[in-house]
Motif scaffolding. Structure first.
Motif, PDB file in Angstrom:
ATOM      1  N   SER A 105       0.833  -1.194   0.000  1.00  0.00           N
ATOM      2  CA  SER A 105       0.000   0.000   0.000  1.00  0.00           C
ATOM      3  C   SER A 105       0.871   1.249   0.000  1.00  0.00           C
ATOM      4  O   SER A 105       1.966   1.270   0.585  1.00  0.00           O
ATOM      5  CB  SER A 105      -0.899   0.018   1.242  1.00  0.00           C
ATOM      6  N   ALA A 106       0.381   2.309  -0.649  1.00  0.00           N
ATOM      7  CA  ALA A 106       1.106   3.578  -0.602  1.00  0.00           C
ATOM      8  C   ALA A 106       1.236   4.090   0.823  1.00  0.00           C
ATOM      9  O   ALA A 106       2.140   4.876   1.127  1.00  0.00           O
ATOM     10  CB  ALA A 106       0.398   4.610  -1.475  1.00  0.00           C
ATOM     11  N   ALA A 107       0.338   3.642   1.716  1.00  0.00           N
ATOM     12  CA  ALA A 107       0.416   4.050   3.118  1.00  0.00           C
ATOM     13  C   ALA A 107       1.672   3.522   3.787  1.00  0.00           C
ATOM     14  O   ALA A 107       2.098   4.050   4.827  1.00  0.00           O
ATOM     15  CB  ALA A 107      -0.816   3.564   3.875  1.00  0.00           C
ATOM     16  N   ASP A 108       2.282   2.494   3.202  1.00  0.00           N
ATOM     17  CA  ASP A 108       3.467   1.872   3.795  1.00  0.00           C
ATOM     18  C   ASP A 108       4.755   2.252   3.061  1.00  0.00           C
ATOM     19  O   ASP A 108       5.791   1.607   3.250  1.00  0.00           O
ATOM     20  CB  ASP A 108       3.308   0.349   3.790  1.00  0.00           C
ATOM     21  N   THR A 109       4.695   3.283   2.242  1.00  0.00           N
ATOM     22  CA  THR A 109       5.862   3.699   1.477  1.00  0.00           C
ATOM     23  C   THR A 109       6.579   4.857   2.152  1.00  0.00           C
ATOM     24  O   THR A 109       6.032   5.522   3.023  1.00  0.00           O
ATOM     25  CB  THR A 109       5.456   4.146   0.058  1.00  0.00           C
TER      26      THR A 109
END
Length: 245
Positions: A105-109
């Protein structure tokens, strides 16, 4: 009757006889281009609003809105691009991520890595060449956006953990989910990565019961159009990008 133009915050409002007949919101994009977003604008108001804008600028108008197209071209705007509007039926598919790649997820980038990937991919999107984001604005428009959906904003990592591709679907403010970007860096193409990312995001929408998603693609972008048609995309109209030199 005469048209009066007043400034409110960062945009301009045109009125006639105390009735609002148009608005223009200028925005300096990260590629240095000034874009104009018109809202509720009567064709008669374009001239007065545009008179407040200095220098080269761009705007987009629905191709079917002939009065708006005619009004803008009469003011010196010329067509420079055409974008096809698409509807894509949402259904579960089973396109798998290529061996060695993984999806997060982009939340984890990391914000800087994601921003660099986004800039690189946008640079190949017609009309977005030269895109260079700044970290503050990127954070506001990504993680802090009320339409950011960590389940449909996905990033593909290559075997060496470098960022290789992304898919971004926004949920709001439009009634249907909107595909904002699907892109793969050149070194990672022709492995089915774009198809796998789009499948992963659409599977989330399918599980939520969404019937359709919408998207836009430059009519010269044959690769993107071919990909979206793989998922059943159909054209619903088109928009013209108009430029004032």
């Amino acid at each position: 009757m005469a048209i009066t133009v007043t400034r409110l915050d960062e945009h301009w409002i045109a009125s006639r006889d105390d009735e609002v007949i148009g608005e223009v919101h200028p925005w300096s994009a990260p590629n240095g281009k000034l874009r104009l977003f018109f809202d509720r604008t009567d064709p008669s108001a374009y001239e007065a609003l545009i008179a407040r804008i200095n220098g080269p600028c761009l705007t987009t108008v629905n191709e079917a809105d002939q009065p708006a197209v005619d009004a803008l071209t009469a003011l010196g705007f010329v067509p420079v691009r055409r974008e096809v509007l698409l509807e894509i039926p949402v259904a579960r598919t089973a396109f798998e991520v290529p061996p060695g790649y993984r999806v997060i997820s982009a939340a984890d980038t990391g914000i800087r890595k994601l921003m660099a990937l986004d800039d690189a991919l946008r640079d190949e999107v017609p009309g977005a060449e030269g895109w260079e984001s700044d970290e503050t604005s990127f954070r506001e428009q990504t993680y802090d956006s009320p339409y950011f959906d960590p389940e449909t904003y996905l990033v593909a990592l290559a075997p060496d953990n470098s960022y290789a591709a992304l898919v971004r679907i926004w949920n709001g403010p439009r009634p249907l989910p909107r595909l904002g970007l699907i892109g793969v860096l050149p070194a990672h193409r022709r492995h089915g990565l774009a198809r796998a990312l789009l499948s992963a995001a659409f599977n989330v929408l399918a599980d939520r019961g969404a019937p359709l998603a919408i998207a836009e693609a430059d009519d010269s972008n044959t690769a993107s159009l071919a990909l979206l048609r793989t998922f059943g995309a159909t054209e619903t109209g088109a928009e013209l990008e108009l430029a004032r030199p």
